[in-house]
Design a protein around this motif. Structure first.
Motif, PDB file in Angstrom:
ATOM      1  N   SER A  47      10.736 -14.234   6.387  1.00 49.26           N
ATOM      2  CA  SER A  47       9.831 -15.261   6.588  1.00 49.26           C
ATOM      3  C   SER A  47       8.835 -15.058   7.613  1.00 49.26           C
ATOM      4  CB  SER A  47      10.729 -16.405   7.576  1.00 49.26           C
ATOM      5  OG  SER A  47      12.124 -16.223   7.101  1.00 49.26           O
ATOM      6  N   HIS A  49       7.708 -16.226  10.190  1.00 43.81           N
ATOM      7  CA  HIS A  49       7.978 -16.208  11.857  1.00 43.81           C
ATOM      8  C   HIS A  49       8.458 -14.890  12.103  1.00 43.81           C
ATOM      9  CE1 HIS A  49      12.345 -16.615  11.773  1.00 43.81           C
ATOM     10  NE2 HIS A  49      12.347 -17.223  10.600  1.00 43.81           N
ATOM     11  N   GLU A  53       6.654 -12.807  14.844  1.00 41.61           N
ATOM     12  CA  GLU A  53       7.249 -12.602  16.065  1.00 41.61           C
ATOM     13  C   GLU A  53       7.130 -11.226  16.445  1.00 41.61           C
ATOM     14  OE1 GLU A  53      10.296 -14.854  16.976  1.00 41.61           O
ATOM     15  OE2 GLU A  53      10.402 -13.634  19.112  1.00 41.61           O
ATOM     16  N   ARG A  84       4.585 -16.560   1.524  1.00 43.65           N
ATOM     17  CA  ARG A  84       5.158 -16.319   2.978  1.00 43.65           C
ATOM     18  C   ARG A  84       4.296 -15.724   3.937  1.00 43.65           C
ATOM     19  NH1 ARG A  84      10.789 -16.451   0.563  1.00 43.65           N
ATOM     20  NH2 ARG A  84      11.142 -18.882   0.823  1.00 43.65           N
ATOM     21  N   GLU A 149       6.478 -20.794  16.176  1.00 47.56           N
ATOM     22  CA  GLU A 149       7.146 -22.011  16.021  1.00 47.56           C
ATOM     23  C   GLU A 149       6.563 -22.997  14.683  1.00 47.56           C
ATOM     24  OE1 GLU A 149       9.991 -23.107  17.472  1.00 47.56           O
ATOM     25  OE2 GLU A 149       9.783 -20.950  18.493  1.00 47.56           O
ATOM     26  N   LYS A 152       8.008 -21.751  11.847  1.00 40.26           N
ATOM     27  CA  LYS A 152       9.515 -22.307  11.615  1.00 40.26           C
ATOM     28  C   LYS A 152       9.481 -23.797  11.209  1.00 40.26           C
ATOM     29  CE  LYS A 152      12.034 -19.369  14.605  1.00 40.26           C
ATOM     30  NZ  LYS A 152      12.571 -19.195  16.104  1.00 40.26           N
ATOM     31  N   SER A 153       8.437 -24.529  11.349  1.00 42.94           N
ATOM     32  CA  SER A 153       8.436 -25.879  11.228  1.00 42.94           C
ATOM     33  C   SER A 153       8.717 -26.495   9.873  1.00 42.94           C
ATOM     34  CB  SER A 153       6.927 -26.480  11.575  1.00 42.94           C
ATOM     35  OG  SER A 153       6.018 -26.177  10.598  1.00 42.94           O
ATOM     36  N   LYS A 157       7.440 -24.473   6.232  1.00 45.02           N
ATOM     37  CA  LYS A 157       8.476 -23.902   5.412  1.00 45.02           C
ATOM     38  C   LYS A 157       8.500 -24.641   4.021  1.00 45.02           C
ATOM     39  CE  LYS A 157      11.260 -21.099   8.101  1.00 45.02           C
ATOM     40  NZ  LYS A 157      12.680 -20.558   7.839  1.00 45.02           N
TER      41      LYS A 157
ATOM     42  N   ASN B 588      15.988 -24.169   9.346  1.00 44.96           N
ATOM     43  CA  ASN B 588      16.671 -22.753   9.817  1.00 44.96           C
ATOM     44  C   ASN B 588      18.034 -22.676   9.766  1.00 44.96           C
ATOM     45  OD1 ASN B 588      13.882 -21.576  10.161  1.00 44.96           O
ATOM     46  ND2 ASN B 588      13.786 -23.128  11.902  1.00 44.96           N
ATOM     47  N   ASP B 597      18.090 -13.128  10.609  1.00 43.11           N
ATOM     48  CA  ASP B 597      16.762 -13.057  11.293  1.00 43.11           C
ATOM     49  C   ASP B 597      17.216 -12.113  12.531  1.00 43.11           C
ATOM     50  OD1 ASP B 597      15.808 -14.774   9.639  1.00 43.11           O
ATOM     51  OD2 ASP B 597      14.934 -16.430  11.217  1.00 43.11           O
TER      52      ASP B 597
END
Lengths: 256, 613, 437
Positions: A47, A49, A53, A84, A149, A152-153, A157, B588, B597
């Protein structure tokens, strides 16, 4: 800069790229030691994120490598990988981290030599960019946190995951969307999500006014105000106190 | 997550000098001992040798290891070996971690021992970080209903049903029509040896009817199917009467239909302009009109004219019919009465000259393909012309038939899409205007009959079946197999298989092969009696899931469905663990069993630790 | 696995044999997979990409090779051949000769130390179409399964003269065993699957193409290795004469096939498509390359094939000329001169490189193997089926089944399907044997 040894995370899919990396070894194609590979079943697993990260944690570079388009062991997982990584790249641009630190490559199980070339060139590319600025710049770290963040929203996504279908097979009305138009939709949505996330991140520990946020983010105040209104409506941001005549907002922990 | 104490054992392989020659293995081993939760670390000359394996086995017991990390060559070749050893020593194999320090470290950094050693330490730190987060997994074993349904009673479906039955499993064979036989029922003969289609069909139909394991449903359709590999609930509808049934696997063999060439080459303007299958019907019924010339036009509506594909078989069907007319024409035309069917064929004299020239073609200078064809009509009774773009006489028999046809008096005239033959009907008389590519001039002929070879196309109900079973159709409307090369009769969805012309044009022999192949695949879960996928599957946290359904759209294996609560639910038996849904889930709410993850980030972040200092 | 103890013998470890083995093994049947080469994988392992999807061949095959070798129900016997078959369907006794490899398969880790030190160099590497060399101890190919070295007894100095022993000295696993002998084994099997594949026809005797005479005329199989990233030129397309990259290329179809003179009047079923694929991939390697395919009939007649050819014309600019073609000499620069006809007029054109789509022919060993198995061959020496229409899988001997190119021309998916189908027929024999017992 010559003694700078970047640390680069490479995600390899099990079926093609990991096999290609093994073949490089079997064939003894040499490449720089800077990469640290993580094996996943399919590149589609990564992903945006996760990538962001890692930048937040101080990676100098991140590469995602999968099967060539059409070769995916899971039929079309790599089409999603493409979207992605694009999402991660867009967000990276918004934070101000050089997008050149992120790369997507397709390496097949027969391309051992190519793998070593890809790694060599990417290591050079990252070396030329120098050490990641993230660790020395708390503002960048904050922005990356917001980017994580945003990635991840729900909206980013959903949009990235539906692109393959909507620009390929079409929607429920069998309308096929123009990929360029879709790109534009995603781009706007991502920017929107990123700014909202950044507002929340910035106002997480200390209450902020719209003006402060606008200044910090380098965006026009009316735009920030729009976001603040939207976030308040979702109970993600609340009025903390009023300082003089200026309302100050704070992120709601946990959201709702 | 369990808060049991983590006890990690690490085994580092020298691989002779393959690793140890370029990586300071003793230094790495000492370093690993300093990592959290590592209670034991050792190195072996060859971890994969007996002494290495024994050391793993014994250390698991002696040091009460509950995680094992091996740093060696590559998991692609050696992970199963080490996992097996862990299993033997009572450690769940999902608690094993492989760290690749040979193929992706020592062998690619042969001139930088110091840096390679640093990298090896990092890789071990990453492996240990991953190992700490691993959880034991049980591979779910799901029982299988020991029966199959085959949809479609043509040659492919019957072949599939027979083989499944002969492998010992009950089969429901569901056919829409009132008779078995499918497309072949319309044909007069089979092109291999020009055998009578009826008797070929009869031999296989008799075997189907006589097989005690096959239950036949004529005039029937499968109207509903729910479930997953090994466990499908289906409804078989026979003229409105419904029967609910349970099967383990489904084989699709729903066949094909011929393309109707509306508006092409005068089709519909004369009873003597027919499609290839209509022509077969006329031959079968002995209703061909008397004629002195006949033209076949190939690729009608195919290869870009309407459908994009080549229909594979029509060239050979036309050649067969052309040969049949050339050699056996009295009988074919129905000039002989019923008794004459047994009379010996009256083969036409081969114009030796033409054949000879044809043979000598290769390497000959001057004169291109086609030029000699004009002269091969010495003393014909029936003129036969095949207008074609390329003759698809692939393989052995078709090519030999093609050769024979050229030796007979079958004229093969090539056309290109730029210069299509033009058909007109003038006072009931058929005229073909065509461009002769070799002579480079416009020519004309007036055949008594024109046969249009049109492609096989997908059945009208293919889309409905595709929606019912959630299996894909391709752009051409035919069912789309899991992989065009290596999984020709599988769907990506386990438990559903495909064969015959519903997946693309094929001849009777190919349909038989595919039918039996689909039977082989379908019998795997039936013979095992259970399905047990690797425990790599996705899990949905139903408290977080909003039921948006995005994951269902991206799953290439139809392994996710909505449950009664409207929440996504993974069918573990069908999940292959690619992680697409995990990366997709907008809430998620989906996590991947062995590639969460958390695990991925822990592994990757461990690489960065030193940098952060 | 639990319930079946019956076995099946599969002869040939190419993609058809692998598929047959996996299908049977997954049903709990013990499979003895006999492969005469040191690695399984067959011809598909040699190919660069596969049409019409341009999937990387080894990428999609390697996992199957690994599954096959690692399957608890499959015994892979490399370097082995069947020498006899007695009995009948349900109860065969098969004799298999496993030739000495001189390297212990259980000890060798495939590290390659011996490969680097062996002093006997310069031997032709047949797997790489002799485009490169190997030593007397070698690995079948980089992705070989099993990944175990092998000693060539015809060139190993120790085996020939008792002197040298370098490989034994450098092998720390003590895997080298000069004393290893050929072993004969016997298996009781319920059925036999024959999947021995094909040979590539050698066009040297045919003078029309100048193969062997003009260095820049190569066969399609050679070209598959040249264009392959793991091949002898690392995927760089180079002329044999001077190592230069070609700017124009010709592909000549039906070389040796559809030709009575060579004894192969049939169509090999795959070369229209592999030339299309090769020309397409070449364009991806070399920007601006001009390719021409000379063909008799463009047989693009399976799923997606016609579309693939159209795409090659449209997007890759490959020219298709409907003509026979021969190579009638070369220029000073070593450019082969191709002769062909357009509308009846003879033409000549030079190309930097010519690829011959040489036909695929029945494997040389078929005659001997058919004798040993007691089955019939057809007039071209492909294995003959008992009924062309409805029993394409069954050989002339009950209980012996056919899969892949050994039964006649076909492409990869047909071979895979036939591999599965042969597994089904073999499974029927296993089941019926158990019922009758």
């Amino acid at each position: 800069m010559s003694d700078f040894e970047p640390k680069i995370i490479v995600f390899l899919c099990n079926w093609c790229s990991y096999a290609g990396a093994d073949l490089a070894g079997v064939s003894r194609y040499q490449y720089p030691t800077n990469i640290r590979a993580v094996r996943v079943m399919c590149s589609t697993r990564i992903s945006a994120h996760i990538v962001l990260e890692l930048f937040k944690e101080g990676a100098d570079g991140v590469m995602v490598s999968g099967c060539h388009i059409g070769d995916c062991h899971y039929i079309n997982g790599n089409l999603f990988t493409e979207r992605r990584v694009k999402l991660a790249e867009e967000l990276l641009k918004l934070t101000g981290v050089e997008p050149g630190r992120l790369r997507l490559e397709w390496v097949s199980a027969a391309e051992g030599e190519r793998y070593s070339q890809v790694i060599t060139s990417f290591v050079k590319q990252v070396k030329d960019l120098g050490p990641t600025p993230v660790l020395k710049d708390p503002k960048l770290a904050t922005r990356l946190e917001a980017a994580v963040e945003a990635a991840k929203s729900f909206r980013s996504k959903t949009l990235t995951s539906k692109e393959v279908k909507l620009t390929g097979k079409g929607n429920v009305y069998e309308e096929v969307l123009d990929p360029k138009k879709y790109d534009l939709i995603i781009e706007r949505a991502i920017e929107d999500e990123y700014q909202k996330s950044l507002i929340l991140t910035l106002s997480n520990h200390e209450a902020r006014s719209v003006k402060e946020l606008a200044k910090e983010m380098g965006q026009p105040t009316d735009q920030i105000l729009d976001h603040v209104v939207a976030l308040r409506a979702k109970n993600m941001l609340a009025l903390d106190h009023i300082e003089g005549t200026t309302p100050k907002y704070k992120a709601m922990v946990g959201g709702a | 997550m369990s808060d049991d104490e983590k006890r990690i054992g690490v085994f580092i392989c020298h691989c002779g000098s393959n690793i140890a020659g370029f990586v300071d293995v003793p230094a790495v081993t000492e370093y690993v001992k300093t990592l959290p939760d590592v209670v034991f670390a050792t190195r072996n000359l060859y971890t994969c040798a007996d002494d290495g394996l024994t050391s793993i086995r014994e250390s698991i017991k002696e040091h009460k290891l509950n995680r094992v990390v091996v740093a060696a060559c590559t998991p692609r070749t050696h992970a199963p070996l080490f996992q097996g050893v862990c299993q033997e020593a009572g450690l769940n194999k999902y608690l094993f971690t492989f760290v690749n320090i040979r193929d992706q470290c020592s062998w690619v950094h042969m001139k930088e021992k110091e840096k390679a050693t640093e990298k090896a330490k990092d890789l071990l730190r990453m492996g240990v970080a991953r190992a700490r987060l691993l959880q034991p997994q049980e591979e779910a074993r799901v029982g299988v209903t020991s029966a199959a349904v085959v949809i479609g009673g043509g040659v492919a479906g019957m072949s599939a049903a027979l083989s499944i039955a002969d492998q010992g499993f009950p089969v429901r064979l569901v056919e829409k029509e009132s008779e078995l036989g499918g497309f072949v029922r319309q044909l007069s003969s089979i092109y291999q040896d020009r055998k009578d289609a009826g008797s070929v069909l009869k031999s296989i139909i008799d075997r189907v009817k006589g097989n005690p394991n096959i239950e036949l449903f004529l005039n029937s359709e499968v109207t509903a199917a729910e479930g997953f590999v090994g466990n499908y609930d289906i409804v078989i509808d026979t003229k409105g009467k419904e029967r609910k049934d349970k099967v383990g696997v489904i084989v699709l063999a729903t066949g094909t239909k011929e393309y109707i060439p509306k508006g092409l080459y005068g089709y519909g303007q004369s009873p003597n302009i027919v499609t290839l299958t209509e022509f077969e019907g006329l031959v079968k019924a002995r209703k061909l009109p008397k004629m002195s010339s006949i033209a076949f036009i190939q690729c009608v509506g195919a290869r870009g004219q309407d459908k994009t594909y080549c229909s594979r078989i029509c060239c050979n069907v036309s050649l067969k019919n052309a040969m049949n007319l050339a050699e056996n024409y009295k009988n074919v035309l129905g000039l002989e009465e019923a008794g004459a069917a047994t009379e010996a064929a009256t083969p036409m004299e081969a114009p030796a000259e033409g054949g000879e020239r044809r043979r000598g073609r290769r390497g000959r200078r001057g004169g291109a393909e086609g030029s000699e064809e004009e002269t091969t009509l010495a003393g014909p009774k029936l003129e036969i012309v095949i207008f074609n773009r390329d003759i698809m006489a692939y393989g052995i028999e078709h090519e030999l038939t093609y050769n024979k046809a050229r030796e007979k008096r079958v004229r093969l005239v090539r056309y290109t899409p730029k210069n299509l033959p033009q058909v007109s009907v003038e006072d009931g008389k058929l005229v073909i205007d065509y461009y002769h590519e070799t002579l480079q001039m416009q020519r004309k002929m007036s055949p008594d009959m024109i046969v249009l070879a049109t492609p096989l196309t997908a059945q009208a109900d293919a889309k409905d079946i595709s929606m019912m079973l959630k299996v894909p159709v391709g752009q051409d409307g035919f069912f789309l197999e899991a992989h065009v090369k290596l999984r020709p009769v599988d769907f990506a969805t386990d438990g559903i298989y495909v064969c015959g012309t519903c997946k693309g044009p094929a001849d009777i022999t190919e349909a038989v092969s595919q039918g039996i192949a689909a039977a082989s695949r379908a019998c795997i879960p039936l013979a095992r009696g259970y399905v047990q996928p690797e425990a790599l599957s996705a899990y949905v946290d139903s408290d977080v899931c909003s039921g948006c359904g995005t994951c269902i759209e991206v799953c290439p294996f139809s392994a996710i469905r909505k449950n009664e609560q409207g929440k996504a639910e993974v069918t573990i038996a069908a999940c292959k663990g690619c992680g697409n849904c995990g990366a997709t889930c907008p809430e998620n709410a989906i996590f991947m069993n062995c590639y969460s993850d958390e695990q991925l980030l822990a592994e990757a972040k461990a690489a960065l630790q030193e940098v952060k200092g | 696995m639990e319930k079946n103890e019956s076995s099946v013998l599969v002869i040939g470890g190419g993609v058809a044999g692998i598929q047959a083995s996996l299908d049977l093994a997954d049903k709990g049947v013990i499979v003895h997979l006999v492969e005469k080469e040191p690695s399984i994988g067959g011809r598909m392992a040699q190919l660069d990409k596969t049409f019409p999807t341009n999937d990387c061949s080894i990428c999609i095959l390697a996992p199957k090779m690994a599954d096959c070798y690692g399957h608890p129900n499959i015994n892979v016997w490399t370097m082995s051949e069947v020498v006899g078959l007695e009995g009948s369907r349900g109860n065969f006794k098969a004799k298999v000769l496993k030739k000495a490899r001189y390297v212990d398969e259980n000890k060798c880790t495939g590290c390659g130390d011996c490969l680097e030190k062996c002093p006997t160099k310069g031997l032709p590497n047949a797997w790489e179409q002799n485009l490169t060399t190997r030593r007397a101890v070698y690995m079948a190919f980089m992705q070989a399964v099993p990944r175990v070295a092998i000693i060539d007894p015809e060139h190993c100095r120790f085996l020939l003269e008792g002197k040298c022993g370098v490989c034994k000295k450098v092998c720390k696993r003590e895997a080298i065993d000069y004393e290893m002998k050929d072993v004969e084994m016997e298996f009781n099997v319920a059925a036999v699957v024959v999947a021995t594949g094909f040979d590539v026809w050698d066009p040297t005797p045919s003078t029309e193409y100048g193969y062997g005479k003009y260095p820049n005329v190569v066969t399609a199989m050679e070209y598959e290795r040249i264009i392959n990233a793991a091949g002898p030129t690392h995927g760089h397309i180079q002329r044999r004469s001077d190592g230069l990259e070609p700017a124009t290329m010709a592909y000549i179809q039906c070389v040796g096939s559809r030709n009575l003179k060579t004894g192969h009047p049939y169509c090999c079923s795959v070369c229209c498509m592999h030339s299309t694929k090769e020309s397409m991939l070449t364009r991806e390697h070399i920007e601006g390359i001009k390719s021409t395919i000379f063909y008799k009939d463009m047989r693009a007649c399976a799923k997606g094939f016609n579309e693939y050819v159209e795409r090659n014309k449209r997007d890759y600019g490959v020219e298709y000329i409907n003509s026979d073609a021969t190579v009638q000499g070369q220029t000073e620069k070593g450019n082969p001169i191709v002769s062909f006809d357009i509308a009846g007029k003879s033409q000549q054109k030079e190309f930097d490189m010519v690829v011959l789509a040489t036909t695929l022919v029945p494997a040389k060993g078929n005659v001997e193997l058919a004798k040993r198995l007691g089955v019939e061959l057809d007039e071209f020496q492909f294995f003959k089926s008992s009924d062309r229409t409805l029993e394409p899988i069954s050989s002339s001997r009950p209980g012996v089944y056919l899969a892949g190119y050994c039964a006649g021309p076909m492409d990869i998916p047909e071979s895979v399907a036939m591999g599965s189908a042969a597994a089904a027929k073999a499974m029927e024999a296993v089941v019926q044997r158990e019922v009758s017992q």
